[in-house]
Design a protein around this motif. Structure first.
Motif, short mmCIF file in Angstrom:
data_model
loop_
_atom_site.label_atom_id
_atom_site.label_comp_id
_atom_site.label_asym_id
_atom_site.label_seq_id
_atom_site.Cartn_x
_atom_site.Cartn_y
_atom_site.Cartn_z
N MET A 1 0.84 -1.19 0.00
CA MET A 1 0.00 0.00 0.00
C MET A 1 0.88 1.24 0.00
SD MET A 1 -2.96 1.18 2.72
CE MET A 1 -1.83 1.52 4.07
N ALA A 2 0.43 2.25 -0.74
CA ALA A 2 1.13 3.53 -0.73
C ALA A 2 0.47 4.46 0.28
CB ALA A 2 1.08 4.15 -2.12
N ILE A 3 1.29 5.13 1.08
CA ILE A 3 0.77 6.12 2.01
C ILE A 3 1.50 7.43 1.75
CG2 ILE A 3 0.21 4.37 3.73
CD1 ILE A 3 2.63 5.25 5.33
N GLU A 4 0.98 8.51 2.31
CA GLU A 4 1.58 9.81 2.11
C GLU A 4 2.99 9.85 2.70
OE1 GLU A 4 -0.18 12.52 0.42
OE2 GLU A 4 -1.08 10.61 -0.13
N LYS A 5 3.81 10.78 2.19
CA LYS A 5 5.20 10.87 2.64
C LYS A 5 5.31 11.04 4.15
CE LYS A 5 7.51 12.61 -1.50
NZ LYS A 5 8.36 13.70 -2.06
N ALA A 6 4.40 11.82 4.73
CA ALA A 6 4.46 12.07 6.17
C ALA A 6 3.79 10.97 6.97
CB ALA A 6 3.84 13.41 6.51
N GLY A 7 3.05 10.07 6.28
CA GLY A 7 2.43 8.95 6.98
C GLY A 7 0.97 9.11 7.31
N ILE A 8 0.33 10.18 6.83
CA ILE A 8 -1.09 10.40 7.12
C ILE A 8 -1.72 11.12 5.94
CG2 ILE A 8 -0.80 12.65 8.23
CD1 ILE A 8 -2.90 11.76 10.29
N GLN A 9 -3.00 10.83 5.68
CA GLN A 9 -3.72 11.47 4.59
C GLN A 9 -4.65 12.53 5.20
OE1 GLN A 9 -5.91 12.41 2.23
NE2 GLN A 9 -4.20 12.45 0.82
N ASN A 10 -4.25 13.80 5.06
CA ASN A 10 -4.99 14.87 5.73
C ASN A 10 -6.36 15.14 5.14
OD1 ASN A 10 -3.29 15.68 7.88
ND2 ASN A 10 -1.92 16.69 6.45
N SER A 11 -6.51 15.01 3.83
CA SER A 11 -7.79 15.39 3.22
C SER A 11 -8.88 14.35 3.46
CB SER A 11 -7.62 15.62 1.71
OG SER A 11 -7.25 14.42 1.06
N THR A 12 -8.51 13.08 3.55
CA THR A 12 -9.52 12.03 3.72
C THR A 12 -9.56 11.46 5.14
OG1 THR A 12 -8.00 10.28 3.03
CG2 THR A 12 -9.29 11.36 1.30
N GLY A 13 -8.42 11.44 5.82
CA GLY A 13 -8.38 10.89 7.17
C GLY A 13 -8.53 9.38 7.21
N LEU A 56 3.56 -4.52 4.33
CA LEU A 56 2.31 -4.14 3.66
C LEU A 56 2.33 -2.70 3.16
CD1 LEU A 56 -0.24 -5.82 6.10
CD2 LEU A 56 0.69 -6.73 3.96
N ILE A 57 3.30 -1.92 3.60
CA ILE A 57 3.44 -0.52 3.19
C ILE A 57 4.74 -0.36 2.42
CG2 ILE A 57 3.80 1.84 4.05
CD1 ILE A 57 1.94 1.21 6.35
N ASP A 58 4.70 0.42 1.36
CA ASP A 58 5.89 0.70 0.56
C ASP A 58 7.03 1.14 1.49
OD1 ASP A 58 7.79 1.50 -1.27
OD2 ASP A 58 6.72 3.30 -1.89
N PRO A 59 8.14 0.41 1.53
CA PRO A 59 9.22 0.74 2.46
C PRO A 59 9.88 2.09 2.18
CG PRO A 59 9.94 -0.94 0.91
CD PRO A 59 8.46 -0.79 0.73
N ASP A 60 9.72 2.60 0.96
CA ASP A 60 10.34 3.87 0.60
C ASP A 60 9.32 5.00 0.53
OD1 ASP A 60 12.96 2.76 0.29
OD2 ASP A 60 12.32 1.92 -1.63
N PHE A 61 8.19 4.86 1.23
CA PHE A 61 7.14 5.87 1.14
C PHE A 61 7.61 7.28 1.51
CE2 PHE A 61 6.71 4.88 5.67
CZ PHE A 61 6.38 6.10 6.24
#
Length: 304
Positions: A1-13, A56-61
């Motif tokens: 899974m891809a996540i935001e660079k900072a580790g959280i999605q602010n617009s969707t939560g 489960l998360i992209d290691p280079d996110f």
């Protein structure tokens, strides 16, 4: 899974809201809170860390940019996307890669409430003003008012009827002519309409992609959860100049520190046993003062 660079999605939560908080400022029991400063934020970080550890998360996110992440989807190296969007499925379909919309995750079962989801606010932060140098302020006001009439809003959202679309269907969705329908609409986006500006924006956000049935199903999944589950959203309040300056100074430090520590907690370079220290540092920046500023602004907003 891809996540935001900072580790959280602010617009969707996505995911963080399952723990009873929001990714940013929110209102609960008439009190303004900041999600990353709450104790429950530790539970979210633990979930992300566990998934990261399991692969489960992209290691280079933390270092991925949008183009790199997109290419991973095209090569079937990623299977899930944390944020909303309909552009990516259109690009992956020719490669035989199909996406489906998923509902907001809940912590336990379907009876759990989600109080903060993505919201398409009327106030999108794209404000229009008339300066003192305007040669004809009366005409400017009339033009701005026109965007809030039925005629003006329709043209601002969809373009002139008979030139960009023929009729609207039963849902109010314009039936675009071929040259303006996807995939051509991106090219002519600003030619026949304005994406943002002083007008009443359509629920369809003047986005012709919503005329594609398979993409509209994504939003149906999300919107079913949004009908009664956005009561923690902070409305578009306005801070005074002094309040804004104080808030900006505090949030600049707090956001930078939060982003740095989120990546460290998720990747494991900092153990979650140091979360209390993180929380103390965040509070030390003055987050409580910012919450109080927004509470004051909220009271002004509610009185209007």
């Amino acid at each position: 899974m891809a996540i935001e660079k900072a580790g959280i999605q602010n617009s969707t939560g996505v995911f963080v809201t399952a723990f009873g908080i929001a990714p940013e400022f929110y209102v609960k029991d008439n009190k303004v809170l900041w999600g990353p400063a709450q104790p429950e934020f530790k539970d979210y970080l633990k979930l992300m860390h566990d998934w990261y550890k399991e692969g489960l998360i992209d290691p280079d996110f933390p270092t991925r940019d949008g183009k790199e992440t997109e290419s991973q989807y095209m090569r079937s190296q990623l299977a899930a996307k944390m944020q909303d969007g309909t552009a990516l499925p259109l690009k992956t379909e020719p490669e035989g890669i199909q996406f489906v919309g998923a509902p907001y995750p809940k912590l336990n079962d379907s009876s759990d409430d989600i109080h903060w989801t993505y919201r398409n606010n009327m106030d999108r932060g794209n404000w229009t003003v008339i300066t003192r140098d305007c040669r004809n302020p009366e005409a400017a006001v009339k033009w701005m008012d026109w965007g809030y009439t039925v005629e003006g809003a329709n043209i601002m959202n969809f373009g002139p009827k008979g030139q960009t679309y023929d009729e609207k269907n039963e849902l109010g969705m314009p039936q675009y002519f071929k040259e303006f329908a996807p995939p051509n609409w991106d090219i002519k986006n600003e030619v026949f309409r304005r994406h943002n500006g002083p007008y009443l924006k359509s629920d369809y956000r003047s986005n012709p992609r919503r005329s594609i049935d398979r993409l509209e199903k994504f939003r149906v999944v999300w919107e079913e959860q949004q009908k009664n589950h956005d009561d923690w959203h902070l409305p578009p309040v306005t801070l005074t100049a002094e309040e804004g300056a104080e808030s900006a100074t505090i949030l600049s430090d707090a956001n930078t520190y939060r982003d740095e520590m989120m990546v460290k907690f998720i990747t494991g370079t900092e153990p979650l046993s140091k979360f209390d220290s993180y929380q103390s540092t965040i509070n030390g920046f003055g987050i409580d003062q910012v919450c109080e500023l927004y509470e004051t602004a909220l009271k002004r907003y509610n009185k209007r």
